[in-house]
Design a protein around this motif. Structure first.
Motif, PDB file in Angstrom:
ATOM      1  N   PRO A 276       0.452   5.483  -1.974  1.00 17.76           N
ATOM      2  CA  PRO A 276       0.020   6.886  -2.018  1.00 17.76           C
ATOM      3  C   PRO A 276      -1.296   7.181  -1.296  1.00 17.76           C
ATOM      4  O   PRO A 276      -1.423   8.231  -0.661  1.00 17.76           O
ATOM      5  N   ASP A 277      -2.273   6.292  -1.363  1.00 16.36           N
ATOM      6  CA  ASP A 277      -3.565   6.571  -0.740  1.00 16.36           C
ATOM      7  C   ASP A 277      -3.473   6.676   0.779  1.00 16.36           C
ATOM      8  O   ASP A 277      -4.356   7.253   1.424  1.00 16.36           O
ATOM      9  N   PHE A 278      -2.422   6.090   1.352  1.00 14.87           N
ATOM     10  CA  PHE A 278      -2.282   6.086   2.810  1.00 14.87           C
ATOM     11  C   PHE A 278      -1.107   6.934   3.287  1.00 14.87           C
ATOM     12  O   PHE A 278      -0.949   7.147   4.488  1.00 14.87           O
ATOM     13  N   HIS A 279      -0.288   7.414   2.353  1.00 16.68           N
ATOM     14  CA  HIS A 279       0.892   8.203   2.712  1.00 16.68           C
ATOM     15  C   HIS A 279       0.480   9.454   3.494  1.00 16.68           C
ATOM     16  O   HIS A 279      -0.405  10.198   3.079  1.00 16.68           O
TER      17      HIS A 279
ATOM     18  N   LYS B  25      -0.963   9.459   6.419  1.00 16.43           N
ATOM     19  CA  LYS B  25      -2.032   9.174   7.379  1.00 16.43           C
ATOM     20  C   LYS B  25      -1.454   8.426   8.578  1.00 16.43           C
ATOM     21  O   LYS B  25      -0.364   7.861   8.532  1.00 16.43           O
TER      22      LYS B  25
ATOM     23  N   SER C 235       5.079  -1.537   2.739  1.00 21.38           N
ATOM     24  CA  SER C 235       5.122  -0.156   2.261  1.00 21.38           C
ATOM     25  C   SER C 235       5.590  -0.151   0.812  1.00 21.38           C
ATOM     26  O   SER C 235       6.135  -1.141   0.313  1.00 21.38           O
ATOM     27  N   TYR C 236       5.400   0.975   0.137  1.00 24.91           N
ATOM     28  CA  TYR C 236       5.820   1.073  -1.265  1.00 24.91           C
ATOM     29  C   TYR C 236       7.316   0.804  -1.401  1.00 24.91           C
ATOM     30  O   TYR C 236       7.754   0.057  -2.292  1.00 24.91           O
TER      31      TYR C 236
ATOM     32  N   TYR D  82       0.850  -1.197   0.000  1.00 16.48           N
ATOM     33  CA  TYR D  82       0.000   0.000   0.000  1.00 16.48           C
ATOM     34  C   TYR D  82       0.880   1.239   0.000  1.00 16.48           C
ATOM     35  O   TYR D  82       1.983   1.212   0.544  1.00 16.48           O
TER      36      TYR D  82
END
Length: 213
Positions: free
Chosen positions: A40-43, A45, A103-104, A38
């Motif tokens: 960008p959508d969670f970066h 947060k 993580s990415y 996961y």
């Protein structure tokens, strides 16, 4: 209602209608399944640990491992391996075989970004600074088999004790069935344990793995 837990045990939590029970100790933890990732959508947060999720850091989410656990994630096809710190909870998807969300940055190093998922092995190897648990040193032994019949376990224990020493049987109640785990040997450092585990595998015990006791 949440499931009952013993005093001092981590509190369970509920996601999408399902309860999860974190384990109190990662020592000896080993698991195989699919890794996902996961980004960008969670970066930016907040993660379950309370810190801000940074997709460029080597971290990961796991449903039950203690937050702060350091794990080695090995790609079962390429054999590439990385070390990441568990700082979040997940993955919470329908495919239950997914066991860790990288993580990415971690997914990129392991070669998971393109395909999205990959078969991996997750092994607990330590804890982040500040934790009271040390998985790098202690008493390590090696599990070489598990039996539903205690007599079979005792026969293997007696056979292996002269060769490896400290051969013993550990009873494990899974809830629906009791298993008798045969363990041998003893080491005091993770490096020594890793080498001994490899030696046992070469000696014909393909499923042997180190356990912190």
């Amino acid at each position: 209602m949440p499931p009952e837990t013993a005093p001092g045990q981590p509190r369970p939590y509920k996601v999408f209608g399902r309860w999860y029970q974190p384990i109190p100790d990662a020592a000896g933890f080993r698991q195989q399944g699919l890794a996902s990732w996961y980004g960008p959508d969670f970066h930016g947060k907040r993660a379950s640990s309370g810190e801000i999720y940074d997709m460029h850091a080597l971290t990961a989410a796991h449903r039950t491992l203690p937050l702060g656990t350091l794990v080695r994630v090995r790609h079962l096809q390429s054999q590439r391996a990385i070390e990441v710190r568990i700082n979040d909870r997940g993955p919470f998807v329908r495919e239950r075989e997914r066991i860790i969300d990288l993580s990415y940055a971690a997914a990129r190093e392991l070669g998971v970004v393109g395909p999205g998922t990959a078969p991996v092995e997750v092994v607990a190897i330590g804890t982040a600074p500040g934790s009271s648990t040390d998985l790098y040193s202690g008493n390590f032994t090696f599990q070489v088999g598990a039996f539903a019949n205690r007599d079979n376990a005792e026969r293997l224990r007696a056979e292996l004790n002269p060769r490896y020493g400290n051969a013993h049987v550990v009873e494990f109640d899974r809830g629906d069935r009791v298993f008798y785990r045969v363990r041998v040997g003893r080491c005091t450092t993770l490096d020594e344990a890793t080498a001994t585990e490899a030696q046992l595998v070469r000696s014909g015990f393909a499923d042997a793995f180190a356990v912190a006791e």
